[in-house]
Write a protein that holds these residues in place. Structure first.
Motif, PDB file in Angstrom:
ATOM      1  N   PRO A  32      32.785  12.140  51.994  1.00 32.75           N
ATOM      2  CA  PRO A  32      33.524  13.372  51.715  1.00 32.75           C
ATOM      3  C   PRO A  32      34.037  14.034  52.995  1.00 32.75           C
ATOM      4  O   PRO A  32      33.349  14.042  54.014  1.00 32.75           O
ATOM      5  CB  PRO A  32      32.494  14.257  51.017  1.00 32.75           C
ATOM      6  N   VAL A  33      35.246  14.543  52.926  1.00 32.26           N
ATOM      7  CA  VAL A  33      35.844  15.303  54.026  1.00 32.26           C
ATOM      8  C   VAL A  33      36.321  16.623  53.420  1.00 32.26           C
ATOM      9  O   VAL A  33      37.399  16.696  52.842  1.00 32.26           O
ATOM     10  CB  VAL A  33      37.034  14.549  54.661  1.00 32.26           C
ATOM     11  N   PRO A  34      35.485  17.660  53.498  1.00 37.54           N
ATOM     12  CA  PRO A  34      35.884  18.929  52.896  1.00 37.54           C
ATOM     13  C   PRO A  34      37.057  19.552  53.651  1.00 37.54           C
ATOM     14  O   PRO A  34      37.106  19.528  54.879  1.00 37.54           O
ATOM     15  CB  PRO A  34      34.636  19.806  53.006  1.00 37.54           C
ATOM     16  N   LEU A  35      38.017  20.077  52.904  1.00 36.49           N
ATOM     17  CA  LEU A  35      39.194  20.707  53.487  1.00 36.49           C
ATOM     18  C   LEU A  35      39.250  22.164  53.073  1.00 36.49           C
ATOM     19  O   LEU A  35      38.927  22.509  51.936  1.00 36.49           O
ATOM     20  CB  LEU A  35      40.472  19.994  53.012  1.00 36.49           C
ATOM     21  N   ASP A  36      39.658  23.013  53.999  1.00 40.21           N
ATOM     22  CA  ASP A  36      39.822  24.432  53.686  1.00 40.21           C
ATOM     23  C   ASP A  36      41.058  24.628  52.830  1.00 40.21           C
ATOM     24  O   ASP A  36      41.994  23.822  52.850  1.00 40.21           O
ATOM     25  CB  ASP A  36      39.963  25.250  54.972  1.00 40.21           C
ATOM     26  N   ARG A  37      41.088  25.719  52.091  1.00 37.66           N
ATOM     27  CA  ARG A  37      42.249  26.067  51.280  1.00 37.66           C
ATOM     28  C   ARG A  37      43.395  26.485  52.194  1.00 37.66           C
ATOM     29  O   ARG A  37      43.174  26.950  53.307  1.00 37.66           O
ATOM     30  CB  ARG A  37      41.908  27.186  50.311  1.00 37.66           C
ATOM     31  N   LEU A  38      44.611  26.299  51.725  1.00 38.24           N
ATOM     32  CA  LEU A  38      45.800  26.666  52.486  1.00 38.24           C
ATOM     33  C   LEU A  38      46.303  28.028  52.045  1.00 38.24           C
ATOM     34  O   LEU A  38      46.234  28.367  50.864  1.00 38.24           O
ATOM     35  CB  LEU A  38      46.901  25.632  52.280  1.00 38.24           C
ATOM     36  N   ASP A  39      46.838  28.802  53.004  1.00 41.75           N
ATOM     37  CA  ASP A  39      47.497  30.048  52.631  1.00 41.75           C
ATOM     38  C   ASP A  39      48.981  29.767  52.432  1.00 41.75           C
ATOM     39  O   ASP A  39      49.449  28.636  52.619  1.00 41.75           O
ATOM     40  CB  ASP A  39      47.257  31.152  53.675  1.00 41.75           C
ATOM     41  N   ALA A  40      49.755  30.780  52.045  1.00 40.39           N
ATOM     42  CA  ALA A  40      51.168  30.588  51.717  1.00 40.39           C
ATOM     43  C   ALA A  40      51.951  30.033  52.911  1.00 40.39           C
ATOM     44  O   ALA A  40      52.813  29.164  52.745  1.00 40.39           O
ATOM     45  CB  ALA A  40      51.785  31.894  51.230  1.00 40.39           C
ATOM     46  N   GLY A  41      51.665  30.502  54.123  1.00 40.83           N
ATOM     47  CA  GLY A  41      52.355  30.008  55.315  1.00 40.83           C
ATOM     48  C   GLY A  41      52.081  28.539  55.567  1.00 40.83           C
ATOM     49  O   GLY A  41      52.981  27.767  55.922  1.00 40.83           O
ATOM     50  N   GLN A  42      50.855  28.131  55.364  1.00 37.74           N
ATOM     51  CA  GLN A  42      50.489  26.728  55.563  1.00 37.74           C
ATOM     52  C   GLN A  42      51.108  25.836  54.485  1.00 37.74           C
ATOM     53  O   GLN A  42      51.516  24.714  54.770  1.00 37.74           O
ATOM     54  CB  GLN A  42      48.968  26.584  55.572  1.00 37.74           C
ATOM     55  N   VAL A  43      51.196  26.332  53.251  1.00 41.84           N
ATOM     56  CA  VAL A  43      51.839  25.566  52.181  1.00 41.84           C
ATOM     57  C   VAL A  43      53.319  25.387  52.499  1.00 41.84           C
ATOM     58  O   VAL A  43      53.878  24.301  52.331  1.00 41.84           O
ATOM     59  CB  VAL A  43      51.637  26.232  50.806  1.00 41.84           C
TER      60      VAL A  43
END
Length: 90
Positions: A32-43
């Motif tokens: 598993p490689v957990p990833l942080d959630r993206l904010d609108a700018g990152q999306v």
């Protein structure tokens, strides 16, 4: 499994039981490689980079209607646009 000629990359929004049960085929097979959630700018940046990769024109940041659509993608996907079934076209 003993010959490293191919790598399989997949994703899931949660760990399913067959990965956690010792008697299942995929137990301890994936890392598993957990990833942080993206904010609108990152999306928006992700969509821009994907457009460039696909050979499409990137969308200028000031295009009317872009920001609300990206906020909707973030809201519907919980910050994980890869798990969303909504359209990402501008």
């Amino acid at each position: 499994m003993t010959e490293p000629f191919m790598m399989l990359i997949g994703s899931s929004v949660h760990v399913f039981d067959s990965l956690k049960s010792y008697d299942e085929a995929f137990f301890n097979y994936f890392g598993p490689v957990p990833l942080d959630r993206l904010d609108a700018g990152q999306v928006f940046e992700l969509l821009q980079r994907r457009a460039e990769y696909d050979g499409n024109e990137p969308v200028p940041p000031g295009v009317p209607g872009t920001a609300p659509k990206i906020r909707a993608i973030v809201h519907l996907s919980g910050g994980n646009p890869g798990s969303s079934s909504c359209s990402t076209s501008f």
